[in-house]
Design a protein around this motif. Structure first.
Motif, PDB file in Angstrom:
ATOM      1  N   UNK A  55       0.519  -1.518  -0.112  1.00 43.28           N
ATOM      2  CA  UNK A  55       0.092   0.290  -0.031  1.00 43.28           C
ATOM      3  C   UNK A  55       1.515   1.280   0.166  1.00 43.28           C
ATOM      4  N   UNK A  56       2.602   1.143   0.268  1.00 41.63           N
ATOM      5  CA  UNK A  56       2.707   2.047   0.562  1.00 41.63           C
ATOM      6  C   UNK A  56       4.071   2.435   0.001  1.00 41.63           C
ATOM      7  N   UNK A  57       4.183   1.259  -1.106  1.00 39.37           N
ATOM      8  CA  UNK A  57       5.659   1.038  -1.836  1.00 39.37           C
ATOM      9  C   UNK A  57       5.199   2.580  -3.116  1.00 39.37           C
ATOM     10  N   UNK A  58       3.965   3.483  -3.103  1.00 39.84           N
ATOM     11  CA  UNK A  58       4.609   4.799  -3.829  1.00 39.84           C
ATOM     12  C   UNK A  58       5.018   5.752  -3.145  1.00 39.84           C
ATOM     13  N   UNK A  59       4.524   6.014  -2.265  1.00 42.86           N
ATOM     14  CA  UNK A  59       4.297   7.030  -1.479  1.00 42.86           C
ATOM     15  C   UNK A  59       6.156   6.866  -0.774  1.00 42.86           C
ATOM     16  N   UNK A  60       6.286   5.673  -0.297  1.00 48.00           N
ATOM     17  CA  UNK A  60       8.203   5.784   0.259  1.00 48.00           C
ATOM     18  C   UNK A  60       8.690   6.117  -0.824  1.00 48.00           C
ATOM     19  N   UNK A  61       8.825   5.751  -2.779  1.00 45.23           N
ATOM     20  CA  UNK A  61       9.301   5.746  -3.749  1.00 45.23           C
ATOM     21  C   UNK A  61       9.462   7.851  -2.870  1.00 45.23           C
ATOM     22  N   UNK A  62       8.230   8.340  -3.479  1.00 42.40           N
ATOM     23  CA  UNK A  62       8.181   9.356  -3.437  1.00 42.40           C
ATOM     24  C   UNK A  62       9.216  10.385  -2.341  1.00 42.40           C
ATOM     25  N   UNK A  63       9.062  10.059  -0.883  1.00 46.64           N
ATOM     26  CA  UNK A  63       9.873  10.583   0.042  1.00 46.64           C
ATOM     27  C   UNK A  63      10.714  10.334  -0.692  1.00 46.64           C
ATOM     28  N   UNK A  64      11.575   8.926  -1.283  1.00 47.62           N
ATOM     29  CA  UNK A  64      12.966   8.908  -1.568  1.00 47.62           C
ATOM     30  C   UNK A  64      13.813   9.638  -2.263  1.00 47.62           C
ATOM     31  N   UNK A  65      12.426   9.741  -3.258  1.00 53.93           N
ATOM     32  CA  UNK A  65      12.885  10.617  -4.475  1.00 53.93           C
ATOM     33  C   UNK A  65      13.417  12.383  -4.031  1.00 53.93           C
ATOM     34  N   UNK A  66      11.681  12.121  -2.931  1.00 55.47           N
ATOM     35  CA  UNK A  66      12.599  13.872  -2.441  1.00 55.47           C
ATOM     36  C   UNK A  66      13.844  14.077  -1.529  1.00 55.47           C
ATOM     37  N   UNK A  67      14.014  12.958  -0.895  1.00 58.44           N
ATOM     38  CA  UNK A  67      14.673  13.195  -0.286  1.00 58.44           C
ATOM     39  C   UNK A  67      16.338  12.837  -0.423  1.00 58.44           C
ATOM     40  N   UNK A  68      16.427  11.945  -2.213  1.00 58.74           N
ATOM     41  CA  UNK A  68      17.215  12.125  -2.989  1.00 58.74           C
ATOM     42  C   UNK A  68      17.513  12.964  -3.328  1.00 58.74           C
ATOM     43  N   UNK A  69      16.704  14.035  -4.105  1.00 61.56           N
ATOM     44  CA  UNK A  69      17.256  15.327  -4.179  1.00 61.56           C
ATOM     45  C   UNK A  69      18.015  16.681  -3.444  1.00 61.56           C
ATOM     46  N   UNK A  70      17.509  16.127  -2.299  1.00 63.69           N
ATOM     47  CA  UNK A  70      17.435  17.705  -1.431  1.00 63.69           C
ATOM     48  C   UNK A  70      19.769  16.683  -1.144  1.00 63.69           C
ATOM     49  N   UNK A  71      18.789  15.693  -1.032  1.00 61.53           N
ATOM     50  CA  UNK A  71      20.777  14.883  -0.903  1.00 61.53           C
ATOM     51  C   UNK A  71      21.490  15.114  -1.359  1.00 61.53           C
ATOM     52  N   UNK A  72      21.838  14.850  -2.678  1.00 66.39           N
ATOM     53  CA  UNK A  72      21.989  15.133  -3.832  1.00 66.39           C
ATOM     54  C   UNK A  72      23.210  16.783  -3.680  1.00 66.39           C
ATOM     55  N   UNK A  73      21.751  18.082  -3.622  1.00 62.04           N
ATOM     56  CA  UNK A  73      22.101  19.394  -4.168  1.00 62.04           C
ATOM     57  C   UNK A  73      22.784  19.634  -2.333  1.00 62.04           C
ATOM     58  N   UNK A  74      22.637  19.540  -1.538  1.00 63.45           N
ATOM     59  CA  UNK A  74      21.983  20.298  -0.516  1.00 63.45           C
ATOM     60  C   UNK A  74      23.989  21.146   0.025  1.00 63.45           C
ATOM     61  N   UNK A  75      23.634  22.359  -0.050  1.00 62.08           N
ATOM     62  CA  UNK A  75      24.938  23.104   0.281  1.00 62.08           C
ATOM     63  C   UNK A  75      25.094  24.514   1.240  1.00 62.08           C
ATOM     64  N   UNK A  76      24.151  24.317   2.364  1.00 63.53           N
ATOM     65  CA  UNK A  76      24.331  25.516   3.181  1.00 63.53           C
ATOM     66  C   UNK A  76      25.062  24.680   4.468  1.00 63.53           C
ATOM     67  N   UNK A  77      23.925  23.271   4.404  1.00 62.97           N
ATOM     68  CA  UNK A  77      24.247  22.941   5.649  1.00 62.97           C
ATOM     69  C   UNK A  77      26.512  21.501   5.605  1.00 62.97           C
ATOM     70  N   UNK A  78      26.591  21.358   4.264  1.00 63.51           N
ATOM     71  CA  UNK A  78      28.239  21.050   4.265  1.00 63.51           C
ATOM     72  C   UNK A  78      28.521  21.621   4.054  1.00 63.51           C
ATOM     73  N   UNK A  79      28.513  22.520   3.383  1.00 65.60           N
ATOM     74  CA  UNK A  79      29.178  24.516   3.362  1.00 65.60           C
ATOM     75  C   UNK A  79      30.144  24.669   4.382  1.00 65.60           C
ATOM     76  N   UNK A  80      29.500  24.195   5.777  1.00 61.19           N
ATOM     77  CA  UNK A  80      29.209  24.805   7.144  1.00 61.19           C
ATOM     78  C   UNK A  80      30.924  23.358   7.980  1.00 61.19           C
ATOM     79  N   UNK A  81      30.490  22.602   8.005  1.00 54.38           N
ATOM     80  CA  UNK A  81      31.521  21.044   8.164  1.00 54.38           C
ATOM     81  C   UNK A  81      32.523  20.521   7.125  1.00 54.38           C
ATOM     82  N   UNK A  82      32.636  21.086   6.038  1.00 52.43           N
ATOM     83  CA  UNK A  82      33.396  20.657   4.868  1.00 52.43           C
ATOM     84  C   UNK A  82      34.534  21.267   5.146  1.00 52.43           C
TER      85      UNK A  82
END
Lengths: 269, 283
Positions: A186-213
């Motif tokens: 029942x939740x596989x598409x919803x899970x995939x949707x969340x995973x896609x949004x999470x991937x997009x942000x994780x690949x592109x994160x800048x501010x937080x990474x910029x501080x610790x890198x």
């Protein structure tokens, strides 16, 4: 003014906004990256530092995704399938990373693991580096994207109720069986949707990474950080060439997102 | 974020397994990744006297960053509400070629890394960029000015507003508007008295989300802002500057102000929203 005129004016106004704010920035990246020809573009994209940055970005996204998907499933299971006090408070706490500046997300890890941090002596003794190293980048990315999967799953699983799971439990199914055979379909598409949004942000994160890198090229530079470094060195073509990799990924993610959203809506009826 | 209260529930024995395990994992991960790290902000300030804290957070340059961040974020959110309503209306009510592409593009700011958006907007709106060039002809500079900051904040905030309003417009039956029109209401009046009250709570939510995202935003704003103290320095940037000077307590102090502020915004909007939904239900 007739309704037809209004319609045309409104559509044109929307088109103008989208062109100025969304389409032209995308076009800028692509045009600037190819401005010195295809050869230069290829050499920028296949540059050693770019490839290393891409690898680090993919590694970070993969770890982030694993952690946040696990969290999403466990938290949604406990919040959607059980009754307990403080449920509202717990969901609010999970959403905290969304309301906090990415700079602060990076800062908190410096305050813990950095030279003045309370964990620093222990890390020093163990000879482990967290901030200005890869683990810090991963931690900061996990923090920023923490609620993505759970926020998709919780309302979805709540709306589906617990009747089927209860029936399965009464017939003697184990927790894992219930999840994989009853809940998951029942939740596989919803899970995939969340995973896609999470991937997009994780690949592109800048501010937080910029501080610790610490911006060590070839070591702690992710792709977005590499774009910044090149841009600040006035290497515009190289910067935009690296950025174009991220643009292509973003467009793929947008298309996937639309497909999954379509399936999700159809499933919900 | 929902203000709905769950009705009093009768305790019932739950037969579904896994509560202990899943709750344990949830609380452990939440504490390790979010709560304990956040608690370290006030913890760092434990040796810091109140007067020192106050001096740092009310320093002239710091106050100037609050003003820039706050005013730009507010202006950008207002503009986003206007264009958000427009885009949501056009996407849900009209059929035209390219509608699906328009709908899909709205999500671009969520998918595009903020640094890429930042360098692209800076170049596009600089004196040499396609649009910045046109404006420089009439003496308007966009990149490295507060206008540029607002542009980046509009970019990052627009999907929040559109995606808040869109579902409400989709559910709102055009029959009501038709009924109002047949009863002799003008088109403008129909929109003001039928559509606006319906989308107001959603527009407000969109405003708040866009506003709070803009306040904290770094990647897309930092390039176009140019970091000129007192003029285009935003609050996240001054935190970054304090960090680069290894002035951790100062960075933590300003961060604490931002954290408290963003909690207050969310809290205030929650109250406002429940008020609005009460009013609309009561009438």
């Amino acid at each position: 003014m007739g309704s037809k005129t209004i319609k045309i004016v409104l559509i044109l106004l929307s088109a103008l906004f989208v062109t100025l704010m969304l389409i032209l920035p995308l076009a800028t990246v692509l045009v600037y990256s190819l401005r010195q020809g295809w050869r230069t573009f290829v050499s920028c994209v296949t540059d050693d530092y770019t490839v290393k940055a891409l690898n680090l970005t993919l590694l970070t996204a993969a770890i982030t995704l694993a952690v946040n998907t696990a969290f999403g499933i466990f938290s949604a299971w406990s919040i959607a399938k059980f009754r307990f006090r403080g449920k509202q408070a717990l969901t609010t706490l999970i959403d905290i990373p969304f309301s906090i500046s990415p700079i602060i997300a990076g800062l908190v890890f410096i305050l813990i693991f950095g030279r003045i941090g309370w964990v620093y002596p222990l890390m020093e003794a163990l000879d482990v580096k967290i901030v200005f190293a890869v683990p810090g980048i991963v931690l900061a990315t996990i923090f920023v994207t923490f609620p993505f999967v759970s926020r998709e799953l919780i309302p979805l699983m709540q709306s589906q109720g617990c009747d089927e799971e209860e029936a399965a439990a009464l017939m003697g199914a184990s927790g894992l069986q219930i999840f994989s055979r009853v809940t998951f379909p029942h939740i596989k598409w919803g899970l995939l949707y969340g995973v896609i949004l999470c991937t997009a942000r994780a690949l592109g994160e800048f501010g937080a990474v910029s501080v610790v890198s610490g911006h060590l090229r070839g070591k702690t530079n992710t792709l977005p950080l590499h774009v910044e470094v090149l841009f600040n060195e006035f290497k515009l073509t190289a910067s935009f060439a690296v950025a174009s990799i991220l643009v292509v990924i973003a467009i793929i993610i947008l298309i996937l997102r639309n497909i999954v959203e379509f399936r999700l809506k159809r499933e919900e009826g | 974020m929902s203000s709905l209260k769950t009705p009093p529930e009768r305790p019932k024995r739950n037969v579904i397994p896994g509560f202990g395990l899943s709750m344990g994992v949830t609380l452990t991960m939440l504490s390790l990744i979010v709560l304990i790290p956040l608690a370290s902000v006030p913890l760092v300030l434990r040796d810091y006297s109140l007067s020192e804290f106050w001096r740092v957070v009310t320093d002239k340059q710091t106050i100037a960053t609050y003003k820039v961040s706050f005013s730009c974020a507010a202006a950008a959110a207002v503009i986003n509400v206007f264009f958000g309503v427009l885009l949501a209306w056009v996407i849900t009510r009209y059929k035209f070629p390219g509608r699906r592409i328009l709908d899909g593009l709205i999500e671009l700011p969520f998918a595009l890394p903020t640094a890429v958006a930042g360098v692209a907007l800076t170049t596009l709106y600089s004196d040499k960029g396609w649009i910045g060039y046109l404006f420089s002809k009439v003496g308007v500079k966009i990149s490295y000015t507060p206008i540029g900051i607002k542009i980046a904040m509009i970019f990052i905030g627009i999907p929040f507003v559109v995606r808040s309003i869109q579902p409400v417009l989709e559910k709102l039956d055009p029959q009501y508007e038709e009924a109002a029109a047949t009863l002799g209401a003008s088109r403008a009046r129909t929109f003001m008295s039928v559509v606006i009250p319906e989308i107001l709570p959603a527009a407000l939510t969109g405003f708040a989300l866009a506003f709070s995202r803009a306040i904290g935003e770094y990647g897309s704003v930092v390039f176009i802002a140019g970091n000129i103290p007192y003029k285009t320095q935003i609050t996240p940037l001054i935190i970054m500057n304090k960090l680069e000077q290894f002035n951790y307590p100062a960075a933590a102090s300003i961060a604490l102000v931002m954290i408290v502020f963003s909690f207050l915004v969310l809290f205030g909007i929650n109250i406002l929203q429940s008020k609005i939904s009460e009013i609309s239900r009561g009438s």
